[in-house]
Write an enzyme that holds these catalytic residues in place. Sequence first.
Site, PDB file in Angstrom:
ATOM      1  CB  THR A   1       0.786  -4.044   6.384  1.00  0.00           C
ATOM      2  OG1 THR A   1      -0.526  -3.746   5.731  1.00  0.00           O
ATOM      3  CG2 THR A   1       1.227  -2.330   6.547  1.00  0.00           C
ATOM      4  CG  ASP A   2      -2.207  -7.744   3.633  1.00  0.00           C
ATOM      5  OD1 ASP A   2      -2.825  -7.117   4.060  1.00  0.00           O
ATOM      6  OD2 ASP A   2      -3.212  -7.605   2.041  1.00  0.00           O
TER       7      ASP A   2
ATOM      8  CD  GLU B   1      -6.452 -28.138  27.526  1.00  0.00           C
ATOM      9  OE1 GLU B   1      -7.129 -28.565  27.962  1.00  0.00           O
ATOM     10  OE2 GLU B   1      -6.652 -26.963  27.725  1.00  0.00           O
TER      11      GLU B   1
ATOM     12  CE  LYS C   1      -2.671  -5.221   8.239  1.00  0.00           C
ATOM     13  NZ  LYS C   1      -2.558  -5.246   7.448  1.00  0.00           N
TER      14      LYS C   1
ATOM     15  CB  THR D   1      -1.180  -0.014   1.011  1.00  0.00           C
ATOM     16  OG1 THR D   1      -1.961  -0.741   1.532  1.00  0.00           O
ATOM     17  CG2 THR D   1      -2.045   1.038   1.417  1.00  0.00           C
TER      18      THR D   1
ATOM     19  CE1 TYR E   1      -6.024   0.606  -0.007  1.00  0.00           C
ATOM     20  CE2 TYR E   1      -3.572   0.001  -1.092  1.00  0.00           C
ATOM     21  CZ  TYR E   1      -4.895  -1.244  -0.110  1.00  0.00           C
ATOM     22  OH  TYR E   1      -4.135  -1.291   0.966  1.00  0.00           O
TER      23      TYR E   1
HETATM   24  N1  ASP Z   1      -2.867  -5.685   1.141  1.00  0.00           N
HETATM   25  C1  ASP Z   1      -2.074  -4.459   1.573  1.00  0.00           C
HETATM   26  C2  ASP Z   1      -0.204  -4.766   1.277  1.00  0.00           C
HETATM   27  O1  ASP Z   1       0.007  -6.032   2.202  1.00  0.00           O
HETATM   28  C3  ASP Z   1      -2.270  -3.981   2.220  1.00  0.00           C
HETATM   29  C4  ASP Z   1      -0.727  -3.147   3.197  1.00  0.00           C
HETATM   30  O2  ASP Z   1      -0.014  -2.672   2.677  1.00  0.00           O
HETATM   31  O3  ASP Z   1      -1.806  -1.951   3.714  1.00  0.00           O
HETATM   32  O4  ASP Z   1       0.428  -4.679   0.445  1.00  0.00           O
END
Ligand code: ASP
Length: 343
Positions: free
Chosen positions: A106-107, A300, A179, A27, A40
């Site tokens: 971020t994913d 467990e 995350k 992103t 986007y």
């Molecule tokens: N889907 C995006 C990615 O991981 C989300 C992000 O970058 O925040 O590339």
Amino acid sequence: MLLLFILFSVLCVGQKKNVVILATGGTIAGAAGSGVQSGYTSGQVTIDAMINAVPDITKLAEIKGEQISNVGSQDMSFEIMLKLAKRIAELTKGANVDGVVITHGTDTMEETAYFLNLVCKTDKPIVLVGSMRPSTAVSADGPLNLYDAVAVAADPNAKNRGVLLVMNDWIHSAQSLTKVSTTAVQTFMSPIRGLIGTTAYGVNEYYRLPHSKYGSQSEFSVDNVTALPRVDIIYADVDMPADLIDCSVEKGAKGIVIAGVGNGNMTKSALEACTRAVKKGVTVVRSTRVATGNVGRNVEVNDDQAGTIASYDLNPQKSRILLSVALLKQRKPAEIQKLFSDY
Ligand code: ASP
């Protein structure tokens, strides 16, 4: 002699550090048709455009940018991760590189960060950075995050702290971060272990070192590796069927990570399928779908009897990375269990 030393130190203090930015997409490189729409596309903007969007960055360090890939990190692959690791190894061997920044979606940033933490032998700062809003958004968070990431990568105090992630003023360890929000800019947290430090407009503060092994202490190497063994994650829930585990074994998985309920638990039939998998030579790790807390051995589930491995404080996605790297070599279950406590 003393005078020469003082002169040398004064010259060095005035010198800018050299930071290379390796761009992979996400992103932070995303673009939308307007500044206020939620839809986007990731990975649209090049590294040169991202650097040009933050002119002050060149006051922090001499910057070079390289495009490694330009994908949303949902499409991050072991192939790209291996390419990154090898490029970082080349760059950090040189005296002309002081730190590396990786722009990333971020994913799956926690997987790449943790993978690099296992396999990069350098003590120089390696810093991942991303954003939650695309570059075209009103109040885009990417430019300041990139500025802060470069400030950390150029900082000698960031050395020997393992692979770091810098976003929204916080400096996380690859080992502890996760995350936690699909949309919030403060999406990364380091539950239980806490932050490595904070950063604000280029001023960094450090609180701790990572607790696990990393960098030059790591025993892992991907120098001659071109692919990683198949390891599947299987999510546990109420009335979990066992056949997904059998199917994974049939499809050739060398390892399985169970995202267990609670302390890495699962239904009796799923546990029987795990025991069958272990007997066929597949390594089964019990992790948890719960956000925080350890999965302990023999709590467990009787791991000694089932032949399973407890993930301790690694979540399923990081357990999968550690197991994939560990299975590059033949290892006894006890050795694999020890890796989960060391890394
Ligand atoms: N889907 C995006 C990615 O991981 C989300 C992000 O970058 O925040 O590339």
